[in-house]
Design a protein around this motif. Structure first.
Motif, PDB file in Angstrom:
ATOM      1  N   PRO A 292      36.394  30.198  30.050  1.00  0.00           N
ATOM      2  CA  PRO A 292      35.666  30.709  31.217  1.00  0.00           C
ATOM      3  C   PRO A 292      36.016  32.176  31.443  1.00  0.00           C
ATOM      4  O   PRO A 292      37.161  32.596  31.220  1.00  0.00           O
ATOM      5  N   PRO A 293      35.075  33.007  31.888  1.00  0.00           N
ATOM      6  CA  PRO A 293      35.337  34.434  32.092  1.00  0.00           C
ATOM      7  C   PRO A 293      36.491  34.691  33.064  1.00  0.00           C
ATOM      8  O   PRO A 293      37.276  35.611  32.868  1.00  0.00           O
ATOM      9  N   ARG A 294      36.610  33.841  34.118  1.00  0.00           N
ATOM     10  CA  ARG A 294      37.671  34.089  35.096  1.00  0.00           C
ATOM     11  C   ARG A 294      39.045  33.884  34.475  1.00  0.00           C
ATOM     12  O   ARG A 294      40.013  34.557  34.823  1.00  0.00           O
ATOM     13  N   VAL A 295      39.138  32.930  33.495  1.00  0.00           N
ATOM     14  CA  VAL A 295      40.409  32.725  32.806  1.00  0.00           C
ATOM     15  C   VAL A 295      40.739  33.945  31.947  1.00  0.00           C
ATOM     16  O   VAL A 295      41.880  34.419  31.922  1.00  0.00           O
ATOM     17  N   VAL A 296      39.708  34.471  31.262  1.00  0.00           N
ATOM     18  CA  VAL A 296      39.931  35.653  30.418  1.00  0.00           C
ATOM     19  C   VAL A 296      40.400  36.812  31.267  1.00  0.00           C
ATOM     20  O   VAL A 296      41.329  37.554  30.894  1.00  0.00           O
ATOM     21  N   ARG A 297      39.773  37.028  32.421  1.00  0.00           N
ATOM     22  CA  ARG A 297      40.135  38.160  33.273  1.00  0.00           C
ATOM     23  C   ARG A 297      41.579  38.025  33.765  1.00  0.00           C
ATOM     24  O   ARG A 297      42.348  38.982  33.803  1.00  0.00           O
ATOM     25  N   ARG A 298      41.965  36.816  34.162  1.00  0.00           N
ATOM     26  CA  ARG A 298      43.314  36.649  34.709  1.00  0.00           C
ATOM     27  C   ARG A 298      44.379  36.804  33.621  1.00  0.00           C
ATOM     28  O   ARG A 298      45.448  37.358  33.846  1.00  0.00           O
ATOM     29  N   VAL A 299      44.058  36.301  32.416  1.00  0.00           N
ATOM     30  CA  VAL A 299      45.021  36.461  31.312  1.00  0.00           C
ATOM     31  C   VAL A 299      45.134  37.924  30.918  1.00  0.00           C
ATOM     32  O   VAL A 299      46.226  38.450  30.656  1.00  0.00           O
ATOM     33  N   ALA A 300      43.985  38.637  30.879  1.00  0.00           N
ATOM     34  CA  ALA A 300      44.008  40.062  30.548  1.00  0.00           C
ATOM     35  C   ALA A 300      44.794  40.842  31.582  1.00  0.00           C
ATOM     36  O   ALA A 300      45.400  41.889  31.263  1.00  0.00           O
ATOM     37  N   ALA A 301      44.820  40.334  32.813  1.00  0.00           N
ATOM     38  CA  ALA A 301      45.588  41.009  33.870  1.00  0.00           C
ATOM     39  C   ALA A 301      47.061  40.676  33.807  1.00  0.00           C
ATOM     40  O   ALA A 301      47.846  41.131  34.652  1.00  0.00           O
ATOM     41  N   GLY A 302      47.467  39.818  32.831  1.00  0.00           N
ATOM     42  CA  GLY A 302      48.887  39.513  32.655  1.00  0.00           C
ATOM     43  C   GLY A 302      49.386  38.318  33.454  1.00  0.00           C
ATOM     44  O   GLY A 302      50.603  38.158  33.620  1.00  0.00           O
ATOM     45  N   GLU A 303      48.494  37.438  33.951  1.00  0.00           N
ATOM     46  CA  GLU A 303      48.917  36.272  34.738  1.00  0.00           C
ATOM     47  C   GLU A 303      49.321  35.110  33.827  1.00  0.00           C
ATOM     48  O   GLU A 303      48.819  34.962  32.716  1.00  0.00           O
ATOM     49  N   THR A 304      50.229  34.294  34.346  1.00  0.00           N
ATOM     50  CA  THR A 304      50.582  33.027  33.700  1.00  0.00           C
ATOM     51  C   THR A 304      49.776  31.929  34.394  1.00  0.00           C
ATOM     52  O   THR A 304      49.810  31.788  35.620  1.00  0.00           O
ATOM     53  N   LEU A 305      49.069  31.113  33.616  1.00  0.00           N
ATOM     54  CA  LEU A 305      48.162  30.114  34.191  1.00  0.00           C
ATOM     55  C   LEU A 305      48.604  28.696  33.831  1.00  0.00           C
ATOM     56  O   LEU A 305      49.116  28.430  32.726  1.00  0.00           O
ATOM     57  N   ASP A 306      48.362  27.773  34.779  1.00  0.00           N
ATOM     58  CA  ASP A 306      48.528  26.324  34.551  1.00  0.00           C
ATOM     59  C   ASP A 306      47.485  25.634  35.430  1.00  0.00           C
ATOM     60  O   ASP A 306      47.778  25.195  36.547  1.00  0.00           O
ATOM     61  N   ILE A 307      46.267  25.540  34.901  1.00  0.00           N
ATOM     62  CA  ILE A 307      45.148  25.065  35.717  1.00  0.00           C
ATOM     63  C   ILE A 307      44.322  24.074  34.915  1.00  0.00           C
ATOM     64  O   ILE A 307      44.609  23.793  33.745  1.00  0.00           O
ATOM     65  N   ARG A 308      43.286  23.534  35.615  1.00  0.00           N
ATOM     66  CA  ARG A 308      42.274  22.701  34.944  1.00  0.00           C
ATOM     67  C   ARG A 308      40.923  23.381  35.124  1.00  0.00           C
ATOM     68  O   ARG A 308      40.616  23.918  36.185  1.00  0.00           O
ATOM     69  N   GLY A 309      40.112  23.316  34.055  1.00  0.00           N
ATOM     70  CA  GLY A 309      38.806  23.945  34.129  1.00  0.00           C
ATOM     71  C   GLY A 309      37.929  23.527  32.967  1.00  0.00           C
ATOM     72  O   GLY A 309      38.363  22.785  32.074  1.00  0.00           O
ATOM     73  N   GLN A 310      36.689  23.998  32.986  1.00  0.00           N
ATOM     74  CA  GLN A 310      35.736  23.687  31.938  1.00  0.00           C
ATOM     75  C   GLN A 310      35.931  24.658  30.768  1.00  0.00           C
ATOM     76  O   GLN A 310      35.856  25.862  30.936  1.00  0.00           O
ATOM     77  N   VAL A 311      36.180  24.084  29.599  1.00  0.00           N
ATOM     78  CA  VAL A 311      36.325  24.880  28.370  1.00  0.00           C
ATOM     79  C   VAL A 311      35.355  24.302  27.340  1.00  0.00           C
ATOM     80  O   VAL A 311      35.491  23.123  26.982  1.00  0.00           O
ATOM     81  N   SER A 312      34.383  25.127  26.935  1.00  0.00           N
ATOM     82  CA  SER A 312      33.337  24.674  25.999  1.00  0.00           C
ATOM     83  C   SER A 312      32.637  23.424  26.537  1.00  0.00           C
ATOM     84  O   SER A 312      32.315  22.478  25.807  1.00  0.00           O
ATOM     85  N   GLY A 313      32.435  23.386  27.849  1.00  0.00           N
ATOM     86  CA  GLY A 313      31.708  22.268  28.467  1.00  0.00           C
ATOM     87  C   GLY A 313      32.522  21.017  28.679  1.00  0.00           C
ATOM     88  O   GLY A 313      31.966  19.995  29.082  1.00  0.00           O
ATOM     89  N   ARG A 314      33.826  21.056  28.417  1.00  0.00           N
ATOM     90  CA  ARG A 314      34.656  19.873  28.619  1.00  0.00           C
ATOM     91  C   ARG A 314      35.776  20.191  29.599  1.00  0.00           C
ATOM     92  O   ARG A 314      36.325  21.298  29.586  1.00  0.00           O
TER      93      ARG A 314
END
Length: 494
Positions: free
Chosen positions: A105-127
């Motif tokens: 998801p674009p929001r995941v890309v933006r947050r990772v590019a900003a240097g954040e550490t993530l542990d979430i659930r979300g839609q990836v490739s429709g799943r």
């Protein structure tokens, strides 16, 4: 093909109509409910636990991926990617604000590019997937690992419930069977004993084996059987005494009747024979009347005519009537009554019946010249009490008021005492405890001294009790027996 179900259905209904069947049904239902309740609680907990474990492992894998991806060797990086994919984990590399392949998801890309550490659930490739990301040290971007959320986890957990359900049902049936056997055995013993008791075996008893409730059941049954055995023994003795009392005057009447029929008795002797026959017939009539009155008292359908009665006058009338019966060869009759009235609410005819019965008993055993006292007096302080006329079931009795209407008899009571004392042989302390039991004194003293049918005292006790009073037996100061009848004056009627 349809006959077995029709035969099976009634058998099942009969089984579940028994205590054993219901015990099995209850324990099985309890086991079933327990398994279902446990499942409803355990499945969400198990799913949360698995998901938490997956997310933790995914975050730990991001640490390893970051360390290994810093290796510049392409072969090493390729092995890392292959191993993670074999475990169901997809790896993405984000650099310069862009992922190395599509799907994130674009929001995941933006947050990772900003240097954040993530542990979430979300839609990836429709799943729906777990997403874990860590920044690369010293570089713009980071590593993203994703793993598909298992959608059939609940189904797999529920699949294992069938085993627990079957085990629970089997355990419930087994526990119910054991419990039913344990509970129904004392009841079955009691039922078998009751059948024997109803068939006439009065010696049957039940052992006190089993739990305390079974022991109490056995005790109650054994007490009932013993009481029934004693009661039937007394009933037989009573019937023997009554049959003897009936047979004696009947034999006399029959003998004189045969003598008259055969003309053995003629002339002046006829009047004496007739008088004897009349006296024996009157004796029979009194005995039968007593039996009928006692029967009606035990059935609680004897009407009472309750009015204001002067006990002093009642005793004086009884004394005048019995003075002729005593005569010079009988007891020395004395009447003790105050000059003033002793007023109570009672049935004068029934109380006179009680007095006549007590005098009849005294006349039978008191020797010539011995005292026989009829006394009446007001109740002394403390002798009055609350009371009411009641039937055999303890319900308030009905009496007739002065206008002849049936009304409940109750209220605050005080009143008078009537005593019959004599100088005869009297009673032992053991006799006093059973004096008013039907036929008991007749059984004890038959053949020892002259006795009646055993009805008189039982009838007197029931009459006095029905009138809301009390009768007691004791030792008289004159050396013989003393009977005390306590009667009460109702302050409020109706």
């Amino acid at each position: 093909m349809r006959e077995p179900p029709r035969a099976w259905g009634p058998a099942v209904r009969r089984f579940f109509g028994t205590l054993a069947g219901r015990a099995v049904l209850v324990t099985t239902a309890t086991a079933l409910v327990s398994v279902i309740a446990t499942t409803m609680v355990a499945v969400p907990i198990a799913i949360r636990s698995v998901n938490t474990q997956v997310r933790t492992e995914l975050m730990n894998q991001t640490v390893l991926a970051v360390e290994l991806l810093t290796d510049e060797r392409p072969a090493v990086r390729a092995r890392i990617v292959d191993r993670l994919r074999a475990e169901g984990v997809e790896i993405y590399l984000v650099r310069n604000g862009r992922a190395d392949r599509a799907g994130l998801p674009p929001r995941v890309v933006r947050r990772v590019a900003a240097g954040e550490t993530l542990d979430i659930r979300g839609q990836v490739s429709g799943r729906l997937s777990f997403v874990a990301a860590r920044p690369l040290p010293g570089r713009a971007g980071g590593v993203v690992l994703t793993r598909k959320v298992a959608t059939n986890l609940a189904a797999r957990v529920l699949g294992g419930v069938w085993v627990a359900l079957v085990i629970g049902l089997a355990g419930g049936v087994l526990a119910g069977t054991v419990l039913a056997r344990f509970v129904t055995r004392p009841i079955a013993r009691a039922a078998a004993a009751a059948t024997r008791l109803s068939s006439g075996d009065r010696s049957v008893r039940i052992s006190r084996a089993g739990p305390s409730e079974a022991a109490r059941l056995a005790d109650a049954f054994n007490q009932l059987a013993a009481a029934l055995q004693t009661s039937e023994g007394r009933e037989r003795d009573f019937l023997l005494s009554v049959s003897h009392e009936l047979r004696t005057p009947l034999a006399t009447i029959r003998g004189y009747a045969e003598a008259l029929a055969d003309r053995v008795i003629t002339g002046d002797d006829t009047a004496g024979a007739g008088a004897t026959m009349l006296g024996e017939a009157q004796r029979l009539d009194r005995l039968i009347s007593d039996l009928l009155v006692l029967s009606r008292l035990e059935a609680a359908d004897l009407p009472l005519d309750v009015t204001e009665v002067d006990l002093a006058e009642l005793v004086r009338d009884a004394g005048r009537a019995w003075a002729a019966r005593c005569g010079p060869d009988g007891p020395s009759l004395t009447v003790e009554a105050p000059d003033g009235p002793v007023v109570v609410h009672t049935d004068a005819g029934r109380i006179r019946q009680v007095l006549d019965g007590l005098c009849e008993n005294a006349l039978r055993v008191v020797p010539a010249g011995a005292p026989l006292i009829l006394a009446a007096r007001p109740a002394a302080d403390g002798e009055g009490r609350f009371g009411e006329v009641r039937d055999r079931e303890g319900r308030p009795g009905e009496v007739r008021d002065q206008e002849g209407r049936l009304v409940p008899a109750s209220g605050r009571l005080s009143g008078g005492i009537v005593e019959v004392r004599d100088g005869g042989p009297g009673f032992t302390d053991g006799d006093l405890a059973v004096a008013f039991e039907r036929g008991e004194l007749n059984r004890r003293y038959r053949g020892v001294r002259e006795v009646g049918s055993g009805l008189g005292l039982a009838l007197a006790a029931r009459l006095v009790t029905r009138l809301g009073g009390r009768i007691t037996a004791g030792h008289a100061p004159e050396g013989g027996a003393m009977f005390t009848v306590e009667l009460y004056r109702s302050r409020t009627m109706g």
